[in-house]
Design a protein around this motif. Structure first.
Motif, PDB file in Angstrom:
ATOM      1  N   LYS A 186       0.822  -1.207   0.000  1.00  0.00           N
ATOM      2  CA  LYS A 186       0.000   0.000   0.000  1.00  0.00           C
ATOM      3  C   LYS A 186       0.859   1.261   0.000  1.00  0.00           C
ATOM      4  O   LYS A 186       0.557   2.240  -0.704  1.00  0.00           O
ATOM      5  CB  LYS A 186      -0.928   0.002   1.226  1.00  0.00           C
ATOM      6  N   LYS A 187       1.948   1.240   0.753  1.00  0.00           N
ATOM      7  CA  LYS A 187       2.854   2.393   0.795  1.00  0.00           C
ATOM      8  C   LYS A 187       3.455   2.649  -0.580  1.00  0.00           C
ATOM      9  O   LYS A 187       3.509   3.796  -1.055  1.00  0.00           O
ATOM     10  CB  LYS A 187       3.962   2.136   1.819  1.00  0.00           C
ATOM     11  N   HIS A 188       3.872   1.579  -1.267  1.00  0.00           N
ATOM     12  CA  HIS A 188       4.445   1.726  -2.604  1.00  0.00           C
ATOM     13  C   HIS A 188       3.396   2.208  -3.604  1.00  0.00           C
ATOM     14  O   HIS A 188       3.697   3.020  -4.491  1.00  0.00           O
ATOM     15  CB  HIS A 188       5.031   0.390  -3.068  1.00  0.00           C
ATOM     16  N   ILE A 189       2.191   1.709  -3.473  1.00  0.00           N
ATOM     17  CA  ILE A 189       1.088   2.107  -4.374  1.00  0.00           C
ATOM     18  C   ILE A 189       0.831   3.605  -4.247  1.00  0.00           C
ATOM     19  O   ILE A 189       0.733   4.322  -5.254  1.00  0.00           O
ATOM     20  CB  ILE A 189      -0.183   1.303  -4.047  1.00  0.00           C
ATOM     21  N   TYR A 190       0.698   4.088  -3.025  1.00  0.00           N
ATOM     22  CA  TYR A 190       0.420   5.505  -2.812  1.00  0.00           C
ATOM     23  C   TYR A 190       1.552   6.368  -3.376  1.00  0.00           C
ATOM     24  O   TYR A 190       1.297   7.418  -3.991  1.00  0.00           O
ATOM     25  CB  TYR A 190       0.248   5.789  -1.315  1.00  0.00           C
ATOM     26  N   ALA A 191       2.800   5.931  -3.182  1.00  0.00           N
ATOM     27  CA  ALA A 191       3.943   6.701  -3.676  1.00  0.00           C
ATOM     28  C   ALA A 191       3.973   6.728  -5.200  1.00  0.00           C
ATOM     29  O   ALA A 191       4.199   7.777  -5.818  1.00  0.00           O
ATOM     30  CB  ALA A 191       5.244   6.106  -3.132  1.00  0.00           C
ATOM     31  N   LYS A 192       3.726   5.589  -5.825  1.00  0.00           N
ATOM     32  CA  LYS A 192       3.733   5.513  -7.287  1.00  0.00           C
ATOM     33  C   LYS A 192       2.654   6.391  -7.915  1.00  0.00           C
ATOM     34  O   LYS A 192       2.875   7.030  -8.951  1.00  0.00           O
ATOM     35  CB  LYS A 192       3.527   4.067  -7.745  1.00  0.00           C
ATOM     36  N   LEU A 193       1.476   6.393  -7.287  1.00  0.00           N
ATOM     37  CA  LEU A 193       0.334   7.086  -7.882  1.00  0.00           C
ATOM     38  C   LEU A 193       0.179   8.518  -7.394  1.00  0.00           C
ATOM     39  O   LEU A 193      -0.661   9.263  -7.915  1.00  0.00           O
ATOM     40  CB  LEU A 193      -0.952   6.304  -7.582  1.00  0.00           C
ATOM     41  N   GLY A 194       0.972   8.905  -6.419  1.00  0.00           N
ATOM     42  CA  GLY A 194       0.898  10.271  -5.921  1.00  0.00           C
ATOM     43  C   GLY A 194      -0.384  10.572  -5.182  1.00  0.00           C
ATOM     44  O   GLY A 194      -0.933  11.674  -5.289  1.00  0.00           O
ATOM     45  N   VAL A 195      -0.891   9.586  -4.435  1.00  0.00           N
ATOM     46  CA  VAL A 195      -2.110   9.780  -3.643  1.00  0.00           C
ATOM     47  C   VAL A 195      -1.764   9.560  -2.177  1.00  0.00           C
ATOM     48  O   VAL A 195      -0.746   8.940  -1.847  1.00  0.00           O
ATOM     49  CB  VAL A 195      -3.241   8.822  -4.077  1.00  0.00           C
ATOM     50  N   SER A 196      -2.645  10.044  -1.295  1.00  0.00           N
ATOM     51  CA  SER A 196      -2.356   9.918   0.131  1.00  0.00           C
ATOM     52  C   SER A 196      -3.507   9.326   0.927  1.00  0.00           C
ATOM     53  O   SER A 196      -3.435   9.259   2.152  1.00  0.00           O
ATOM     54  CB  SER A 196      -1.993  11.292   0.711  1.00  0.00           C
ATOM     55  N   SER A 197      -4.564   8.893   0.226  1.00  0.00           N
ATOM     56  CA  SER A 197      -5.704   8.327   0.943  1.00  0.00           C
ATOM     57  C   SER A 197      -6.454   7.345   0.059  1.00  0.00           C
ATOM     58  O   SER A 197      -6.311   7.340  -1.165  1.00  0.00           O
ATOM     59  CB  SER A 197      -6.661   9.436   1.386  1.00  0.00           C
ATOM     60  N   GLN A 198      -7.283   6.545   0.712  1.00  0.00           N
ATOM     61  CA  GLN A 198      -8.132   5.590  -0.004  1.00  0.00           C
ATOM     62  C   GLN A 198      -9.116   6.318  -0.922  1.00  0.00           C
ATOM     63  O   GLN A 198      -9.409   5.864  -2.025  1.00  0.00           O
ATOM     64  CB  GLN A 198      -8.896   4.735   1.016  1.00  0.00           C
ATOM     65  N   SER A 199      -9.613   7.463  -0.474  1.00  0.00           N
ATOM     66  CA  SER A 199     -10.560   8.232  -1.285  1.00  0.00           C
ATOM     67  C   SER A 199      -9.902   8.745  -2.556  1.00  0.00           C
ATOM     68  O   SER A 199     -10.506   8.746  -3.634  1.00  0.00           O
ATOM     69  CB  SER A 199     -11.133   9.397  -0.479  1.00  0.00           C
ATOM     70  N   GLU A 200      -8.657   9.192  -2.468  1.00  0.00           N
ATOM     71  CA  GLU A 200      -7.939   9.652  -3.653  1.00  0.00           C
ATOM     72  C   GLU A 200      -7.672   8.492  -4.602  1.00  0.00           C
ATOM     73  O   GLU A 200      -7.727   8.650  -5.826  1.00  0.00           O
ATOM     74  CB  GLU A 200      -6.618  10.317  -3.242  1.00  0.00           C
ATOM     75  N   LEU A 201      -7.402   7.333  -4.038  1.00  0.00           N
ATOM     76  CA  LEU A 201      -7.170   6.142  -4.854  1.00  0.00           C
ATOM     77  C   LEU A 201      -8.447   5.781  -5.615  1.00  0.00           C
ATOM     78  O   LEU A 201      -8.416   5.491  -6.817  1.00  0.00           O
ATOM     79  CB  LEU A 201      -6.753   4.988  -3.937  1.00  0.00           C
ATOM     80  N   PHE A 202      -9.572   5.817  -4.917  1.00  0.00           N
ATOM     81  CA  PHE A 202     -10.864   5.545  -5.557  1.00  0.00           C
ATOM     82  C   PHE A 202     -11.137   6.558  -6.665  1.00  0.00           C
ATOM     83  O   PHE A 202     -11.545   6.200  -7.782  1.00  0.00           O
ATOM     84  CB  PHE A 202     -11.975   5.588  -4.511  1.00  0.00           C
ATOM     85  N   ALA A 203     -10.923   7.837  -6.363  1.00  0.00           N
ATOM     86  CA  ALA A 203     -11.198   8.895  -7.342  1.00  0.00           C
ATOM     87  C   ALA A 203     -10.336   8.732  -8.584  1.00  0.00           C
ATOM     88  O   ALA A 203     -10.803   8.952  -9.710  1.00  0.00           O
ATOM     89  CB  ALA A 203     -10.962  10.263  -6.710  1.00  0.00           C
ATOM     90  N   LEU A 204      -9.100   8.338  -8.405  1.00  0.00           N
ATOM     91  CA  LEU A 204      -8.187   8.188  -9.535  1.00  0.00           C
ATOM     92  C   LEU A 204      -8.702   7.159 -10.530  1.00  0.00           C
ATOM     93  O   LEU A 204      -8.674   7.387 -11.751  1.00  0.00           O
ATOM     94  CB  LEU A 204      -6.799   7.770  -9.026  1.00  0.00           C
ATOM     95  N   PHE A 205      -9.194   6.035 -10.031  1.00  0.00           N
ATOM     96  CA  PHE A 205      -9.583   4.949 -10.925  1.00  0.00           C
ATOM     97  C   PHE A 205     -11.070   4.904 -11.268  1.00  0.00           C
ATOM     98  O   PHE A 205     -11.443   4.289 -12.271  1.00  0.00           O
ATOM     99  CB  PHE A 205      -9.164   3.602 -10.318  1.00  0.00           C
ATOM    100  N   TYR A 206     -11.911   5.582 -10.462  1.00  0.00           N
ATOM    101  CA  TYR A 206     -13.345   5.438 -10.691  1.00  0.00           C
ATOM    102  C   TYR A 206     -14.109   6.744 -10.830  1.00  0.00           C
ATOM    103  O   TYR A 206     -15.324   6.727 -10.969  1.00  0.00           O
ATOM    104  CB  TYR A 206     -13.967   4.583  -9.583  1.00  0.00           C
ATOM    105  N   GLU A 207     -13.411   7.877 -10.792  1.00  0.00           N
ATOM    106  CA  GLU A 207     -14.071   9.140 -11.054  1.00  0.00           C
ATOM    107  C   GLU A 207     -13.248   9.900 -12.101  1.00  0.00           C
ATOM    108  O   GLU A 207     -12.059  10.147 -11.890  1.00  0.00           O
ATOM    109  CB  GLU A 207     -14.178   9.972  -9.774  1.00  0.00           C
ATOM    110  N   PRO A 208     -13.855  10.251 -13.244  1.00  0.00           N
ATOM    111  CA  PRO A 208     -13.116  10.903 -14.325  1.00  0.00           C
ATOM    112  C   PRO A 208     -12.298  12.109 -13.884  1.00  0.00           C
ATOM    113  O   PRO A 208     -11.150  12.270 -14.284  1.00  0.00           O
ATOM    114  CB  PRO A 208     -14.228  11.325 -15.305  1.00  0.00           C
ATOM    115  N   ASN A 209     -12.870  12.954 -13.007  1.00  0.00           N
ATOM    116  CA  ASN A 209     -12.138  14.135 -12.553  1.00  0.00           C
ATOM    117  C   ASN A 209     -10.918  13.784 -11.716  1.00  0.00           C
ATOM    118  O   ASN A 209      -9.984  14.559 -11.608  1.00  0.00           O
ATOM    119  CB  ASN A 209     -13.057  15.060 -11.747  1.00  0.00           C
TER     120      ASN A 209
END
Length: 283
Positions: A255-278
């Motif tokens: 999870k730490k590597h995932i957040y660093a790779k994708l430049g996100v800091s929370s589960q909500s940001e992770l969700f938004a990245l893959f499931y919300e166009p904005n």
């Protein structure tokens, strides 16, 4: 109303439902029979497919006749986080399926639950499932704003044999849902479950690869994709570790590597990245 097997009206409704098997209002008639005994607020008949979006057979209309935008978002990708979809792909079986049976331990904490399920279905859901072949399951979902009681679930279970029998008969009249010849010969349970897991992971991998390429982010490894998939679906870190047969600390490291790779800091940001166009813009 309480069921009365001498109730002539009930038998009349069942007869008209059988007569409607080849008609456009079969699913609507089915809901009218069931709602005589259990209250629910929305329904949909779908075919879950392991490597693509569900096929819609019929759905309950919006009260004002408009398009259900949340349901469109579901079909465009959020179905991948649906515990019923995941269960049908991983362990397909015929019968009545309840939310309590399939929901991961952290389901109600997920963005999928808060932004889609809670807003669209509200309280509870049950499904009647009919596996069609190695890849597909016909489902009839009934959602409610309230939580179903034990009596409600018992009533659904009582109706399950004839509902499922009629669903099987209905298949002949659903365009595009005839048996898939490409499904091949029957597989053993172990082989089928392994194949299902591999296809489900590939489905996610394609989506995640497309999003990361579009946004210029660092691609995830296959294992990281699986951790994201299970995390967004509602499995806790401990549950993911058990499902993947790795240690709790290894999941945390992923999870730490995932957040660093994708430049996100929370589960909500992770969700938004893959499931919300904005959520894909900017990075």
């Amino acid at each position: 109303m309480e069921p009365d097997w001498q109730d002539r009206a009930f038998h009349h409704h069942i007869a008209t439902l059988i007569d409607a098997l080849d008609g456009p209002d079969f699913w609507t008639r089915a809901t009218r029979v069931i709602e005589r005994f259990v209250a629910f607020d929305n329904w949909v008949a779908l075919v879950f497919v392991r490597d693509r979006a569900p096929l819609v057979c019929a759905e309950s209309p919006m009260p004002d006749g408009t398009v259900d935008l949340l349901f469109r978002a579901y079909l465009e990708g959020m179905y991948q986080l649906d515990p019923f979809y995941i269960n049908a792909c991983e362990r397909p079986r015929a019968g009545l399926i309840t939310l309590a049976e399939v929901a991961p331990d952290n389901f109600r904490m997920t963005d999928y639950y808060q932004r889609y399920f809670k807003s669209n279905i509200i309280g509870d859901e049950v499904q009647f499932n009919v596996p069609l072949d190695a890849r597909r399951t016909l489902i009839f979902s009934l959602g409610a704003k309230h939580h179903y009681t034990e009596r409600d679930v018992a009533q659904f279970a009582m109706f399950a044999p004839w509902v499922i029998a009629l669903m099987r008969q209905r298949l002949a009249y659903e365009p595009g849902v005839a048996a898939d010849e490409a499904a091949g010969a029957p597989q053993s349970d172990a082989v089928a479950e392994r194949a299902a897991a591999e296809v489900l992971e590939l489905d996610y991998a394609r989506r995640f690869e497309a999003v990361t390429q579009q946004s210029g982010r660092t691609p995830l490894t296959a294992r990281e994709v699986e951790v994201v998939r299970q995390s967004l679906s509602g499995f806790s870190t401990r549950a993911i570790a058990e499902r993947l047969e790795i240690s709790f600390e290894t999941v945390r490291a992923h999870k730490k590597h995932i957040y660093a790779k994708l430049g996100v800091s929370s589960q909500s940001e992770l969700f938004a990245l893959f499931y919300e166009p904005n959520g894909r813009e900017g990075g």
